[in-house]
Design a protein around this motif. Structure first.
Motif, PDB file in Angstrom:
ATOM      1  N   CYS A 114      -5.625 -11.456   7.473  1.00 19.51           N
ATOM      2  CA  CYS A 114      -5.943 -10.509   6.381  1.00 19.51           C
ATOM      3  C   CYS A 114      -7.357 -10.744   5.850  1.00 19.51           C
ATOM      4  N   LEU A 115      -8.292 -11.050   6.772  1.00 17.66           N
ATOM      5  CA  LEU A 115      -9.672 -11.289   6.340  1.00 17.66           C
ATOM      6  C   LEU A 115     -10.323 -10.024   5.802  1.00 17.66           C
ATOM      7  N   GLY A 116      -9.896  -8.869   6.320  1.00 17.12           N
ATOM      8  CA  GLY A 116     -10.461  -7.625   5.811  1.00 17.12           C
ATOM      9  C   GLY A 116     -10.142  -7.419   4.353  1.00 17.12           C
ATOM     10  N   ASP A 117      -8.892  -7.677   3.959  1.00 19.99           N
ATOM     11  CA  ASP A 117      -8.511  -7.531   2.558  1.00 19.99           C
ATOM     12  C   ASP A 117      -9.260  -8.535   1.686  1.00 19.99           C
ATOM     13  N   ARG A 118      -9.390  -9.759   2.195  1.00 21.08           N
ATOM     14  CA  ARG A 118     -10.113 -10.762   1.412  1.00 21.08           C
ATOM     15  C   ARG A 118     -11.586 -10.404   1.264  1.00 21.08           C
ATOM     16  N   LEU A 119     -12.188  -9.866   2.318  1.00 25.22           N
ATOM     17  CA  LEU A 119     -13.586  -9.457   2.239  1.00 25.22           C
ATOM     18  C   LEU A 119     -13.749  -8.317   1.243  1.00 25.22           C
ATOM     19  N   ASP A 120     -12.813  -7.359   1.281  1.00 31.64           N
ATOM     20  CA  ASP A 120     -12.874  -6.257   0.318  1.00 31.64           C
ATOM     21  C   ASP A 120     -12.744  -6.773  -1.110  1.00 31.64           C
ATOM     22  N   ALA A 121     -11.839  -7.742  -1.324  1.00 34.20           N
ATOM     23  CA  ALA A 121     -11.670  -8.301  -2.669  1.00 34.20           C
ATOM     24  C   ALA A 121     -12.928  -9.039  -3.115  1.00 34.20           C
ATOM     25  N   THR A 122     -13.570  -9.760  -2.193  1.00 36.34           N
ATOM     26  CA  THR A 122     -14.796 -10.482  -2.535  1.00 36.34           C
ATOM     27  C   THR A 122     -15.917  -9.517  -2.886  1.00 36.34           C
ATOM     28  N   VAL A 123     -16.054  -8.454  -2.107  1.00 38.04           N
ATOM     29  CA  VAL A 123     -17.089  -7.453  -2.396  1.00 38.04           C
ATOM     30  C   VAL A 123     -16.827  -6.791  -3.741  1.00 38.04           C
ATOM     31  N   GLU A 124     -15.551  -6.529  -4.043  1.00 42.71           N
ATOM     32  CA  GLU A 124     -15.220  -5.896  -5.319  1.00 42.71           C
ATOM     33  C   GLU A 124     -15.544  -6.825  -6.487  1.00 42.71           C
ATOM     34  N   ARG A 125     -15.235  -8.127  -6.334  1.00 47.57           N
ATOM     35  CA  ARG A 125     -15.586  -9.077  -7.400  1.00 47.57           C
ATOM     36  C   ARG A 125     -17.095  -9.169  -7.580  1.00 47.57           C
ATOM     37  N   ALA A 126     -17.833  -9.168  -6.461  1.00 49.90           N
ATOM     38  CA  ALA A 126     -19.295  -9.226  -6.564  1.00 49.90           C
ATOM     39  C   ALA A 126     -19.845  -7.970  -7.254  1.00 49.90           C
ATOM     40  N   ARG A 127     -19.267  -6.823  -6.943  1.00 51.37           N
ATOM     41  CA  ARG A 127     -19.723  -5.579  -7.577  1.00 51.37           C
ATOM     42  C   ARG A 127     -19.458  -5.600  -9.078  1.00 51.37           C
ATOM     43  N   ARG A 128     -18.282  -6.075  -9.466  1.00 50.44           N
ATOM     44  CA  ARG A 128     -17.968  -6.147 -10.889  1.00 50.44           C
ATOM     45  C   ARG A 128     -18.863  -7.141 -11.601  1.00 50.44           C
TER      46      ARG A 128
END
Length: 370
Positions: free
Chosen positions: A204-218
């Protein structure tokens, strides 16, 4: 009397429509069929119930004694579902006000529901079993629309089409590799892409990458300094790695013969530790700044920069000692200084937190009393 018995082993009727079962009689069964068709038009039990109504109407037109009912099990497994069906069959038979012998015609939608037939046979003789199969499901059109519906799902497309596409690219890429005289490189790259994709899906690296990008954006829009501190720390880590390699090369050039593993590690640490310490200070100060802005800063958080300095002093002294750049007196002094720095910072901020926190709590209690 012939009892047309429609079997719904997993109780789709009850779960999806709220109908209490068993359902007995022409009108109640029709209402149940319409309700299930409205709730889930794709449920095969809809066809079972309508087939039961069709058989009932056909026999009633011939003026035969007939009754129709729907019995259900549950979704808790075969044993529990079979027992539930048996109890409902008993209820149906008890409700039939007739002096005639009763036989049953069982209508199901597949082999799973037909597993309950021995239970029904133990209660009423069975004249026949009819399995309902939708004719459209047997032809190619149904398969086409099923595949189309599945591929419309983005999750399914990513799971099926991407690895299938990579596999189909192996042969043309092998031809290209043969022309370029690099067949091994092309096949290895293609296999690596497929392997990385499957590993990423499995972990589930894709989901984790999406979550990391979302945290960075916030963090970026919230004005958090931690994001900038992490970027600077990453650059400092890279510089530290380069500096460590340069130190290792200089030690190797100034030494005859091969280097021992401890000496190699000491050279890497000695060249990189100052940069790593700067990266640690940057991230800790960024985190402290964000905690202060959010009004959630605690005194013990201030220990982080001093711990980083203590660790840096100890590692720098130990690595320099292994490289024979300092003596044992310097090493002892550095170890003592690093340890004292960590202990003093811990005690200082613990006392400060205790005193200031007590005063703040007393102020809050006084305000609450007022």
């Amino acid at each position: 009397m012939l009892l047309v018995l429609c079997v719904d082993l997993d109780d789709d009727l009850g779960r999806k429509t709220g109908f209490s079962t068993p359902v007995i009689g022409r009108e109640p069964v029709e209402e149940a069929a319409v309700a299930l068709a409205t709730a889930d038009p794709e449920d095969s039990d809809v066809n079972v119930i309508f087939q039961g109504l069709h058989v009932y109407d056909d026999l009633a037109d011939r003026e035969e004694s007939v009754e129709v009912a729907v019995v259900t099990g549950n979704d808790q497994g075969d044993v529990s579902a079979n027992r539930e069906v048996g109890d409902e069959v008993d209820t149906v038979l008890a409700s039939l006000s007739t002096a005639e012998d009763v036989t049953a015609l069982v209508i199901t939608d597949g082999a799973q529901d037909e597993s309950v037939i021995p239970i029904i046979r133990s209660r009423v003789p069975i004249d026949g079993v009819r399995r309902v199969v939708v004719r459209q499901a047997q032809n190619l059109e149904s398969m086409y629309y099923t595949i189309k519906q599945v591929l419309n799902d983005p999750e399914t497309r990513g799971t099926v089409l991407i690895p299938l596409g990579i596999l189909l690219l192996i042969y043309p890429l092998a031809l290209v590799g043969s022309v370029l005289e690099m067949p091994g490189f092309v096949l290895g790259t293609t296999s690596a892409l497929l392997g990385l994709y499957l590993i990423s899906r499995g972990l589930c690296l894709g989901d984790r990458l999406d979550a990391t990008v979302e945290r960075a954006r916030r963090s970026l829009y919230a004005g958090r300094t931690t994001l900038l501190a992490y970027v600077v720390a990453a650059a400092l880590f890279v510089l530290g790695g380069v500096s460590g390699m340069e130190t290792l090369e200089s030690v190797r050039a100034s030494t005859t013969g091969s280097l021992d593993v401890p000496v190699m590690l000491a050279a890497l640490v000695n060249g990189a530790i100052l940069w790593f310490a700067a990266a640690g200070l940057t991230t800790s100060l960024g985190q402290i700044t964000d905690e202060y802005i959010a009004d959630s800063l605690e005194w013990r958080y201030l220990n982080a920069p001093f711990y980083v300095l203590s660790i840096a002093v100890v590692l720098h002294a130990v690595s320099a000692f292994f490289l024979e750049r300092v003596g044992i007196t310097y090493l002892a002094a550095a170890l003592t200084a690093g340890t004292l720095l960590g202990i003093v910072s811990t005690l200082t901020f613990a006392v400060a937190e205790s005193r200031f926190s007590d005063g703040r709590d007393d102020g809050r209690r006084g305000a609450e009393r007022v």
